[in-house]
Scaffold this motif. Structure first.
Motif, PDB file in Angstrom:
ATOM      1  N   ARG A  21     -17.780 -99.097 -51.479  1.00 55.01           N
ATOM      2  CA  ARG A  21     -18.264 -97.848 -52.051  1.00 55.01           C
ATOM      3  C   ARG A  21     -17.175 -97.156 -52.870  1.00 55.01           C
ATOM      4  O   ARG A  21     -15.988 -97.441 -52.725  1.00 55.01           O
ATOM      5  N   LEU A  22     -17.600 -96.191 -53.700  1.00 54.56           N
ATOM      6  CA  LEU A  22     -16.673 -95.505 -54.590  1.00 54.56           C
ATOM      7  C   LEU A  22     -15.786 -94.525 -53.836  1.00 54.56           C
ATOM      8  O   LEU A  22     -14.604 -94.376 -54.151  1.00 54.56           O
ATOM      9  N   PHE A  23     -16.353 -93.838 -52.850  1.00 53.42           N
ATOM     10  CA  PHE A  23     -15.604 -92.834 -52.107  1.00 53.42           C
ATOM     11  C   PHE A  23     -15.408 -93.283 -50.653  1.00 53.42           C
ATOM     12  O   PHE A  23     -16.080 -94.186 -50.173  1.00 53.42           O
ATOM     13  N   TYR A  24     -14.469 -92.626 -49.979  1.00 51.09           N
ATOM     14  CA  TYR A  24     -14.133 -92.990 -48.595  1.00 51.09           C
ATOM     15  C   TYR A  24     -13.827 -94.487 -48.507  1.00 51.09           C
ATOM     16  O   TYR A  24     -14.300 -95.203 -47.637  1.00 51.09           O
ATOM     17  N   HIS A  25     -13.015 -94.929 -49.435  1.00 46.15           N
ATOM     18  CA  HIS A  25     -12.685 -96.341 -49.586  1.00 46.15           C
ATOM     19  C   HIS A  25     -11.212 -96.508 -49.226  1.00 46.15           C
ATOM     20  O   HIS A  25     -10.338 -95.973 -49.907  1.00 46.15           O
ATOM     21  N   ASP A  26     -10.916 -97.254 -48.174  1.00 48.04           N
ATOM     22  CA  ASP A  26      -9.527 -97.467 -47.756  1.00 48.04           C
ATOM     23  C   ASP A  26      -8.706 -98.053 -48.903  1.00 48.04           C
ATOM     24  O   ASP A  26      -9.173 -98.916 -49.652  1.00 48.04           O
ATOM     25  N   GLY A  27      -7.476 -97.589 -49.015  1.00 46.55           N
ATOM     26  CA  GLY A  27      -6.581 -98.102 -50.044  1.00 46.55           C
ATOM     27  C   GLY A  27      -6.572 -97.265 -51.302  1.00 46.55           C
ATOM     28  O   GLY A  27      -5.843 -97.572 -52.252  1.00 46.55           O
ATOM     29  N   TYR A  28      -7.389 -96.204 -51.356  1.00 47.21           N
ATOM     30  CA  TYR A  28      -7.447 -95.341 -52.532  1.00 47.21           C
ATOM     31  C   TYR A  28      -7.100 -93.908 -52.150  1.00 47.21           C
ATOM     32  O   TYR A  28      -7.377 -93.450 -51.035  1.00 47.21           O
ATOM     33  N   HIS A  29      -6.514 -93.206 -53.106  1.00 47.57           N
ATOM     34  CA  HIS A  29      -6.247 -91.778 -52.976  1.00 47.57           C
ATOM     35  C   HIS A  29      -7.151 -91.045 -53.963  1.00 47.57           C
ATOM     36  O   HIS A  29      -7.299 -91.464 -55.112  1.00 47.57           O
ATOM     37  N   TYR A  30      -7.756 -89.952 -53.512  1.00 53.42           N
ATOM     38  CA  TYR A  30      -8.693 -89.196 -54.339  1.00 53.42           C
ATOM     39  C   TYR A  30      -8.109 -87.825 -54.665  1.00 53.42           C
ATOM     40  O   TYR A  30      -7.580 -87.130 -53.789  1.00 53.42           O
ATOM     41  N   ASP A  31      -8.199 -87.444 -55.929  1.00 50.52           N
ATOM     42  CA  ASP A  31      -7.683 -86.165 -56.398  1.00 50.52           C
ATOM     43  C   ASP A  31      -8.770 -85.554 -57.282  1.00 50.52           C
ATOM     44  O   ASP A  31      -9.025 -86.055 -58.388  1.00 50.52           O
ATOM     45  N   ILE A 154      -7.027 -93.247 -57.260  1.00 53.09           N
ATOM     46  CA  ILE A 154      -5.809 -94.008 -57.537  1.00 53.09           C
ATOM     47  C   ILE A 154      -5.622 -95.046 -56.443  1.00 53.09           C
ATOM     48  O   ILE A 154      -5.711 -94.732 -55.249  1.00 53.09           O
ATOM     49  N   ASN A 155      -5.355 -96.297 -56.851  1.00 58.76           N
ATOM     50  CA  ASN A 155      -5.139 -97.342 -55.850  1.00 58.76           C
ATOM     51  C   ASN A 155      -3.645 -97.506 -55.555  1.00 58.76           C
ATOM     52  O   ASN A 155      -2.796 -96.805 -56.115  1.00 58.76           O
TER      53      ASN A 155
END
Length: 752
Positions: A21-31, A154-155
């Motif tokens: 999925r696009l959000f709540y995806h391990d390995g990514y930071h959301y800003d 951001i990954n």
């Protein structure tokens, strides 16, 4: 001999998508955006400075193209750069000023009926036109945004993606995103928009056509103006919001409005470009295989088609027209433009003789240059090959075996050089091209225009379709390209087919869905390989059922890895194909009228029922029936051994073409069927132009009488007829009087 191996990474090693999925995806930071801090009016746009959760700044730029279209760009500061959307005419449209009024809490932006409301803290945005409202998502769960309205992802490697999320409601319907073989209506789906070889199947999200366009029956559409890979979630993770993510640090696109799905389709067609009316013979029947082996075989096919009284217009030479067949060497096809004189000697005389008998020929091509050949060496010496980021020559890779080069169509001289090869090929007497592949641009490629394969993977397809179309147009004055890949803007180069699909009833179902799906995204002319591409021993029943529906699509062509001519499937197949071919040719005046509508409005010839009946709540889930134009409903038979078919008729009265009787609509019929026919219904009030007699080809038909068939109580109407040279003529019928200046005889007939 190379062997195929099943691998547990991406299919064939190609990086298609991350399926999570696009959000709540391990390995990514959301800003994501929290506040707006400044609004600056410019001459033709408004810049909004935003604050992200990290405290960093971002910019959202809004501009009006009209009072129904809003252009937007979002990027963290400093603003990122991305390749221009050169494939879209909308990029040349003039921007209009937005009037800004603001206070300490809100800002109002206006352009005619277009109104944007910005709440500064916490940030939110609503765009309204009339009764239609588009609102960025503010959905939260346990005080956390589920699908933030605007932001970046951001990954671990530092790659920045940008995203947009907006509110949706239960019962809202969505269409588009190119040729996808799943459900045509896209709510509660996750889709990746990226052109890929579907590997001779149509049972996955892999797809030959990628159009990042989504339309909603709530009255709006979104087009992301990027050639980067995009990902979409429409009520999938969160059922109350939809999201679009671009693998780029700049999110660029258009939000547009319309009072119906049909109006939205027309608007996106204006933004992408609409197709010219192709030559009428291109709407006839094409016969092909993968592949005819020689000129003698082609002449034998022609003779048998004529002996069986099967109308046709085109015989297609597929992979064996060339001197070499490269697939066995590289696991991918190549094109060196060397003519195979051993198989097709004296091609100019061969094609000239066929043209005298009203038979056109087309050939298959691809943009891959085989190493060790004259064309490869010439391209290398002139600097016409795509390079890599480290300066080497970029190659097409398939199962890690390849030295194949790619002509750099962003290089003006390389473009004209490759186009000249196409023109030389066409001047042998060929009438059309079938552009295959172009879907394997490596991401580490570096093009002459300075952009990488990440930017050009999808955009290369537009250049490829354009150069093939222009070459054909230069030689013949008109063009249709039977292209497999597709992307934004490609619909203006008329013609496409669904690619390599499976020869099964399930394959037929998925294929039809793909055709109806891509009709929302700009491709007006579509076909499939009738009977499917991947199938050596096609079941005769499947062959017949696919033929019946295939003859009533916007384009019609037989093709596959084994013989596809009807006599290989028994006399009954021959008889049925003959009748449905004759029906198609009788209806050619109607198809040409739809072609004129496609040129004027960008409407597809084949239409999902929602395009004509979107206020009917039942039609959105139906993707096993379709409309041919606004007046004829085609009901394919999609199950083996089926002898009864449920048919949904929308409101109104409908005439059953085969039963020759009327039915009231807004109901489900249970229809008895035989192998001989599929159900076809015509809408009351329709006036359908048809030929009064059968014809075997569409090169010369001006003298064939045309009958305007009015169905039910028809007192007046008007429409268009096109002749063999694509000249248009208007007809009107009122007070029992028909007026028309068409060169042939035109009469009116009422069907009650």
């Amino acid at each position: 001999m190379m062997e195929e191996h099943i691998i547990n990474r991406a299919i064939n090693g190609w990086d298609y998508q991350n399926s999570d999925r696009l959000f709540y995806h391990d390995g990514y930071h959301y800003d994501y955006v929290t506040d707006a801090t400044a609004i600056v009016e410019k001459e033709h746009s408004v810049d909004i400075t935003l604050t992200l959760t990290s405290g960093k700044a971002a910019c959202l730029t809004l501009a009006a193209l009209a009072d129904d279209t809003l252009a937007f760009e979002f990027s963290p500061l400093p603003v990122s750069h991305e390749m221009s959307a050169f494939y879209l005419p909308v990029t040349e449209w003039p921007r209009q000023a937005l009037t800004v009024r603001q206070n300490s809490e809100q800002a109002q932006l206006h352009c005619g009926e277009l109104n944007v409301t910005l709440t500064l803290s916490p940030f939110s945005m609503q765009v309204r036109r009339g009764d239609t409202l588009f609102t960025l998502s503010g959905k939260k769960v346990s005080r956390q945004p589920v699908t933030p309205g605007l932001g970046i992802r951001i990954n671990a490697q530092g790659q920045t993606d940008t995203f947009l999320s907006w509110e949706m409601k239960n019962g809202q319907h969505f269409y588009g995103l190119g040729e996808k073989f799943g459900s045509v209506e896209k709510s509660q789906s996750r889709v990746t928009s990226y052109v890929m070889d579907a590997c001779a199947t149509n049972s996955t999200d892999l797809s030959y056509k990628a159009h990042p366009i989504l339309l909603s029956d709530a009255g709006y559409g979104i087009m992301l103006a990027t050639a980067r890979r995009t990902h979409w979630e429409i009520g999938h993770f969160c059922f109350e919001s939809a999201s679009a993510l671009s693998e780029s640090a700049l999110l660029r696109g258009y939000l547009f409005f319309g009072d119906s799905l049909k109006a939205l389709v027309q608007r996106q067609a204006e933004m992408q470009g609409k197709p010219d009316l192709p030559a009428p013979w291109t709407l006839g029947v094409w016969y092909s295989r993968c592949a005819y082996q020689s000129a003698e075989e082609v002449l034998g096919i022609k003779k048998q088609l004529e002996e069986h009284q099967l109308p046709f217009d085109v015989l297609h030479l597929d992979v064996n027209w060339g001197k070499h067949y490269w697939y066995k060497d590289f696991w991918v096809d190549c094109c060196d433009f060397e003519w195979g004189h051993a198989h097709f000697p004296q091609p100019e005389a061969f094609f000239a003789d066929l043209e005298k008998e009203h038979v056109a020929c087309s050939v298959w091509i691809n943009p891959y240059l085989p190493p060790g050949t004259d064309i490869y060496r010439e391209a290398l010496e002139k600097g016409y090959l795509v390079k890599t980021l480290n300066g080497d020559i970029a190659h097409v890779y398939r199962r890690n075996v390849s030295e194949i080069g790619i002509p750099d169509l962003t290089h003006p001289q390389a473009y004209n050089w490759w186009k000249a090869h196409l023109i030389t090929l066409l001047r042998r007497g060929l009438k059309a091209l079938k552009p295959d592949y172009a879907d394997r641009i490596p991401e580490d490629a570096l093009f002459y225009n300075g952009y990488s394969g990440k930017d050009m993977h999808n955009a290369y397809i537009w250049l490829y379709a354009k150069v093939c179309y222009e070459a054909t147009q230069e030689v013949h004055g008109t063009a249709l390209v039977w292209k497999r890949p597709g992307f934004l803007g490609c619909g203006r180069f008329a013609g496409t087919w669904s690619g390599d699909v499976e020869s099964t009833f399930e394959g037929l179902k998925h294929t039809l869905r793909g055709g109806l799906s891509v009709g929302f995204s700009g491709e007006c002319y579509w076909s499939s390989d009738i009977a499917g591409f991947k199938g050596q021993n096609v079941d005769p029943e499947l062959y017949i059922r696919w033929s019946q529906v295939g003859m009533l699509c916007s384009l019609a062509r037989y093709h596959g890895v084994s013989p596809r001519e009807p006599w290989h499937f028994g006399q009954r197949a021959v008889d049925i194909v003959r009748r449905y071919s004759q029906l198609r040719y009788r209806w050619l005046p109607y198809l040409l009228a739809l072609g004129c509508e496609a040129q004027d409005k960008g409407l597809p010839l084949m239409r999902h029922l929602a395009l004509e009946f979107e206020r009917d709540p039942f039609v959105h889930a139906i993707d096993d029936q379709f409309m041919l134009g606004e007046n004829i409903m085609i009901v394919p038979v999609l199950e083996p051994g089926q002898r009864q078919r449920s048919v949904y008729l929308p409101a109104g009265r409908w005439y059953s073409l085969h039963e020759k009787r009327w039915f009231d609509g807004q109901r489900v019929l249970s229809v008895d069927i035989t192998l001989d026919d599929i159900p076809i219904y015509i809408r009351e009030g329709a006036i359908i132009p048809v030929f009064a007699e059968n014809t075997a080809q569409m090169k010369t038909f001006n003298t064939i009488p045309v009958v305007l068939k009015g169905y039910g109580d028809v007192s007046q109407g008007s429409g268009t007829l096109a002749d063999e040279n694509r000249n248009r003529y208007c007809w009107t019928f009122a007070n029992n009087t028909l007026r028309c200046d068409y060169p042939g005889t035109v009469t009116f007939e009422n069907v009650r």
